[in-house]
Design a protein around this motif. Sequence first.
Motif, PDB file in Angstrom:
ATOM      1  N   LEU A 128      -4.434   2.020  -1.972  1.00 48.32           N
ATOM      2  CA  LEU A 128      -5.215   1.398  -0.912  1.00 48.32           C
ATOM      3  C   LEU A 128      -4.266   1.009   0.213  1.00 48.32           C
ATOM      4  N   PRO A 129      -4.403   1.625   1.386  1.00 51.22           N
ATOM      5  CA  PRO A 129      -3.432   1.349   2.438  1.00 51.22           C
ATOM      6  C   PRO A 129      -3.520  -0.084   2.946  1.00 51.22           C
ATOM      7  N   GLY A 130      -2.455  -0.504   3.561  1.00 53.23           N
ATOM      8  CA  GLY A 130      -2.434  -1.850   4.144  1.00 53.23           C
ATOM      9  C   GLY A 130      -3.396  -1.959   5.315  1.00 53.23           C
ATOM     10  N   GLY A 160       2.042  -9.655   1.777  1.00 52.83           N
ATOM     11  CA  GLY A 160       1.035 -10.660   1.487  1.00 52.83           C
ATOM     12  C   GLY A 160      -0.265 -10.132   0.947  1.00 52.83           C
ATOM     13  N   THR A 161      -1.362 -10.643   1.514  1.00 47.13           N
ATOM     14  CA  THR A 161      -2.665 -10.476   0.903  1.00 47.13           C
ATOM     15  C   THR A 161      -3.181  -9.045   0.912  1.00 47.13           C
ATOM     16  N   GLN A 162      -2.574  -8.193   1.674  1.00 48.69           N
ATOM     17  CA  GLN A 162      -3.084  -6.824   1.716  1.00 48.69           C
ATOM     18  C   GLN A 162      -2.541  -5.974   0.570  1.00 48.69           C
ATOM     19  N   THR A 163      -1.727  -6.536  -0.290  1.00 51.55           N
ATOM     20  CA  THR A 163      -1.078  -5.754  -1.330  1.00 51.55           C
ATOM     21  C   THR A 163      -1.848  -5.824  -2.643  1.00 51.55           C
ATOM     22  N   GLY A 164      -1.474  -4.947  -3.523  1.00 49.50           N
ATOM     23  CA  GLY A 164      -2.036  -4.932  -4.872  1.00 49.50           C
ATOM     24  C   GLY A 164      -1.112  -4.189  -5.804  1.00 49.50           C
ATOM     25  N   ILE A 165      -1.490  -4.141  -7.054  1.00 47.63           N
ATOM     26  CA  ILE A 165      -0.659  -3.507  -8.072  1.00 47.63           C
ATOM     27  C   ILE A 165      -1.258  -2.155  -8.428  1.00 47.63           C
ATOM     28  N   HIS A 224       0.537  -1.317  -3.846  1.00 44.88           N
ATOM     29  CA  HIS A 224      -0.055  -0.635  -2.704  1.00 44.88           C
ATOM     30  C   HIS A 224      -0.351  -1.667  -1.608  1.00 44.88           C
TER      31      HIS A 224
END
Lengths: 379, 873
Positions: free
Chosen positions: A374-376, A295-300, A287
Motif C-alpha cells: 500500500l503506497p504512502g 508515521g501513520t501511513q506505514t504498515g507491516i 509499506h
Amino acid sequence: MTKSVSRRAFLAAATVGAVGARSLYGQAGALPTSPVAIARCRRYDFATVKASLATMFDQLGGIGGLVRGKTVSVKINVTGGWHVPVYTLSPVETVYTHPIVVLAACSLFYEAGAGRIIICESLYSTDEVRASYSASGYDLNVFASTVPVLEWENTRNRGTGGEYRELPVGADAYLYQSIQVNHRYVDTDVMVSIPKMKNHDIAGVTLAMKNLFGTTPSALYSSAVHREDSTQNRAAVLHQGGMSAAGGEVLPVPSFDPGFRVPRAVVDIVRARPIDLSIVDAVVSMHGGEGAWNGTQTGIVTPGLLIAGRNPVCTDTVCTAVMGYDPSAARGTRPFYNADNTLALAAARGVGTNRLSDIEVRGLSIDAARYIFLPGARH
Amino acid sequence: MTVIRSRCAFVVFILAAVPATGDVLADVPGFHYDDQRTGRTTALGPVEPDVLWSFKAEGSIHSSPVVASDGTVYLAATDGLLYALDAGGQPKWTFKAHEGIYSTPALDDAGNIYFGDLDGWYHSIRPDGSERWSIAVPEGVERRILASPLVLSSGNSYVASWNGYLYAVDPAGNIVWRRLIGGMPSSSPVADAEGNVYVTTLGESDLLVAKFSPESSTPSVPVWTFRESLGVNRNRVVSSPVVDTSRNRLYVAASRTSDGVLCAVDIDTGERTLRVVLPKGVLSSPALGDDGSIYLGSVDGRLYCLNRLGTILWSFRVEGYYILGSPSIDGVGNIYVGDSEGTIYALSRDGRELWRAASQSSILSSPVLVDDRLYLTSCDNRLYALASPSRSFYFPQVADGNRGGGDLRTQFLFTNSGDDTQVQLQFFESSALPFALFSFPWGSMYSTFSLPLKHGQTVSLESTGFLPFAPRELSVGYAAVRAGERVNGTVILSHLQSDTGLITYQTSVPATEPAREFSLFVDRTGGRETGLALLNAGNSNADPQLSFYDSSGTVLAGRTVAQITGQLLLKGQHLARYAVELFPELESGRIERGVLSVRSSSPTAAVALCEYVDDSAPMEGALRSMSTLPVIPAAGGDGSDTRTFYFPQVGNGSSADLGLRTALLFTNLGDEADLVVDFFDSDGKPLSLDLVDLGVRSSVASRVSKGEVFSVRTSGEGPVVSGYARVTTKGSVSGTARFSYGQGGVTLFETGVPACGPLTDFSVFQSSIANSLETGIALVNTGSAPATITFRLYDAAYRLVAVKEMSDDEALAPGAHLARYAKEIFAEADLDAVPLGIITVESDQSLAVISLRHAERPSRLVILPVIEDRPDR
C-alpha cells in the motif's frame, strides 16, 4: 541559487522536469537486460535464506565468476540507523536489511572465493564502526565466525579513506556531473546492493538503486558547507535542492521538488557507481514508507520473498511489479504519487530496461510472488 | 490451499452461553458481522478444513468478504474490482472502482453494497452490479478510504477517509455531515444498539475515540471523545473497536512505542474502565465472545483471550511471525484467525488448536462463517470456501441439576474412527434457549463448545450436576452435535443420590439422526411409564402429528403438538412428556402397550425412555430404572425380503441372589408379516425359556398385523439361563428388548437392549473404573463357519494396549454365543490402566453384538452403542 527561490521559479523547474520525464519514459530500444530470480522465503532462518540465495545465484548463472578473488563491497540498508520500531516491531525486521540475508549472501560470496567482503552503510552514529553496526542489530561475532574475510565500514563520510573519490555520472546526467563517494565504493571490484523492499515516501519504491542514495557522504551532501563530522541526512540537498558542498549540479534552473530530484539523484548515483548484483530482502518489510518516521501511513508486510538480479533496473522493475505496481507508471499514479518514476528515468539513461516483457524472471513467477504494498500518502 | 491436519492434542471442554442459533438465514452484512463489530456469528465453522472451492481475483485481497442473504459473496480486491460470486464460487458480475479496494464492503437491508477505494471514492452498488451512486470525498489531497463503512438500518452510512474526516452519507449518496477527526482513520466505525456511532483514529500521539449521536440536533458534534496516550505519533490506529452492548462498553486496541494496549471505554461517559498492556502492538480488531471474552491478535504472533476484567486467560502462538488480521468466532465459540504466512487456525474457546490450513500468502482479513462454511481471503489473490463433510446428530434428552435429593448428570462418550476432526456441541433447553451444561476452570458456564478429536481418540465429558459454588436447579434439554463423518458417540444419563453419590439409575440416550416419520414403543406394563422426547431439528416451525396405536394396531387417538401444548414446536424447541400426558386416554383406557407414531413437516429427533419403580423395593426411589426404547424408522421396502436380526443377550430365571427376565417387543409398520423368534444357548443349541402365557419354549412364531404390538416375555421363573434370540421375519417388523435384573425378588434395574444385525468390523467403548465399573460384550456368530475374532484394546489416546485373537480352538463356532467382560477378554492386560478407550473387533464371520457397561454397588447396567466402524480398519 539558494532555497529562497520564488514559487514561479519552482513551478517552472518542476514543469521542466515533468515534461522531460514524460518524454524520456517513452524511450525504448535495446536496453540492457538481465534475468531476475525470485524465491519464496518466509523466515529469517540462516539455512533457509542461504539455500534460497544459492538457488537464485545458480539461476542467475552463478556468482563464482563475479566474486572469486575479488573485493566485494556490500551496501546494506539500515537507513542511517534510526532505531525506532514500526508498530512495535524492531527496525531489523521491518526497516533494515535483515542481518540474516546479508550474512547468507556474504557466506555464499566467501564460499565462491571472494577475497575481501566489506559491508558498507552510511551510519549517522559517531560511535566506533563495529559498535554502530551492532547497535543496528547486526551480530558481528556471528558474521566473523561465518565469513572470515568480512570487514565493516561506515561510509557516512570519509571513513577510513584519505579522501573522497569522484565518480563521473556520464553523458546526460540528471542532476550531477559526478558523485563524490567514500573510497570503499571505488576501491572494490564488485558492488552489491542489498536493500529491503519498501515503499518510499517520495520515490514510491526504494529498492536496489535507491539503496545507493546512502553512498553519498553526509559531509558533502547535507549542506553547502563541507563538514566532515556531519551526521545529517542528505534531504536538504538531494531532496530539496539545497546547495551541496560537493557541487556539480547540472540543471540551469535548479529544482526544489523532491519528487523531481530524488529519482534523478538515484539514477545519477547508480550510473556513477554501477551495481553488479542486487539482492532484495522482501521476507518481512513495511509499506507506505521507508522508515518509522513516515508515521501513520506505514504498515507491516510479509511478502516472504527474496529477489536478486545482476541489472539493478531489471531487479527493481521486477520488484516493483511484485509490489503490485506498474513499473512504467507515470508520476501521480501509484506508487509514484509524489515523484517521477526512477525506473523509467534509469531506463532512459540506458542503465537497464523497465519493461517487464524484456526481463526474464527465473524461479517464482511475478504473479505467484505478487504481494501488494500500500503506497504512502499523496502529498 | 494446502491442507494441513491439526496436530493438537485432546482437550478439555468449554462452556458458555451463546444465543440459540437454530438455522438462521446466512447473511454477513459487513466487517465482523454486525454494527457492533463483534466478530461473532451463530453459524458453525467446518469441522475439518477441506477446500470446497476457491476463486482467484486479479489482485490481492486485503479485506473480508461479505455475504448476502441469497448466498451471494461480495469480494473486494486491490485490483479495484468488486466481485459478486454465487455460493458455488462462480462469478456473477464485477464492478470496477476508480482504484484498489482495501475496505470490507458493507450491505444495507436492501442488499446494496457500499465500499470505498484508494482514490477516495465511496460507492454504492445495487445487488445486480449496477451503480447507485459514487461520490468522491471532497477534502484533501490524500483521500483514500481503507476502512469498512458502517451502514445502519436507517440507510445512513458512515465512512472515514485518510483526509481525516468522518462522513455521514444519506441513502441517496449525499454527504449529510462531516467531522474532521484527524489522523489517517483506518479502522471501521461501529455502532451501539441505539445507533450511536463510534470512530477511532490517531489524534496527535493519542488513541482517539469519538462518539456521535446521529439523532441529536448536532450530529457532527461528538458526544464525547476519549483519549489514551500512545506515546508515539506514528502508529496509525488500524484496529476497529468492538462494542459490548451487554456491558455498555467499547474495546479498542492500538500500538504504542514498544507494546500494545487494549482499553475498555464506558460508552455512556467516555471514561476508561480498563486498560491492558500487551507485549506487542495490535493491528488486529478484537472479537467479542458470548461470555464477554475478548480475542485479539498481536504482532507478536499471539492470539490473546482476555476476560472482561482484562486478565489474559490464554494465548496461542501461530507459526507465522505476526497476526495482522482479525479473529472470527463461530456458534460454538471456536475462534478462527489467520497469520502473516497465510495459515488459518481454528481454535476451541479454551485456546486448543482444532485444525489449521495454509494458503499461499498473508491473511490480513477476518474469516467469515456462513452455514457450515468458512470464507477466507488471502494475499495470494484467492477467496477460499472451506467446508467439510460432517455428521449432525442429536441426543434428544440431556439433563443436569438437582431434583428430589438426587443429581442428574449427563456423560458424553465420543470416539473417532476417521481423520483428526472435532466435535462441536451445543446444548439447548426445551425452549431452544442455551443450556449451560459445563463449567470451565475460570468459573464460566457454557452452552456450546468444541473439542478436537484425533484419529482413534476417545473422550468422555461429564456434566457436574451442580454449579460452581452453588446448587443447580434441574435443567432438561437436548444436545446438538456436529462432528467428522466417522465420529460416534452416546450419552449416559445418571441419577445419583445427593447424600451417598450412589447411582439411582442410568440409561443411555443413543445418537439420533432426525427424520420426518418414525415410531416409538410405549410400555406401561407393570406400572411402567414411557416418556417421549422430541426436538424440532429443522429450519422451520412444525406441528408434529402424534398418533397412538394400541397393541392391536388400532388408532387410539391422534393429535398434534399444538393441540396438546397450545403451540407449535418451534425450530430448535424440545418437548419432553410422558406418553400418558400426551394421551390421557392411556390411563382411562388402561392401555399398557402400543406404538406412538410421529409425522412432522420438519426433521425431528426423538427418544423414548421407559421408567420403572419397583414398588416392592424396601427403599423408595432407590430402585428406579430407566431404559431406552429405540426409535422405529418408517416402514420401507416391499417387505418381501427375509430379514434376520438378533438380540445377542437374553436371560431368564431366578436363584437366591439373582433374578433375570427378558421382554421382547415387536411391532410391524408394514403389511401383515410372519415373525419367528428362536432362542439359543451359548453353544448355539436351542434354549428353552419359560415364557409368559406361552410356556416353556425355544421358539415362538406369530403373524403380526400392521400396527400390532407383539411381545414375548420370560417369566423370571426357573433356573437362571442365558443366551440369545434370533428373529426372522419378512415384513417391516422392528423390535427391542428389555432386560430386567433383580435380587431377592426386587428389580434392581431394567435396561433396553436394541436389536442388531450381523457385522464383521466394529468397535465398542471401553469404560471402566476399578472394582466399580466394567464393560462387557455379547457376541453371536451368525456366520456359517467358526469365527476367528481379533479384539484390540486401545486407550483413550489410541495407544494399543492389548490384542486378543480367538482362533483355532478358541474360534467361536457358528451359532455360538459369547458374553465376556473386557477384563476377561484381555486377561493379561491391566484394565484399570485403561479407564477409557475402545475395543475394536475384527472377525472373518459375521457377528451380532451388544455392548454394555455394568456398575457395581448398586448394580446397574447400561447399553453402549456398537460402532459400525473402527479406526484400525
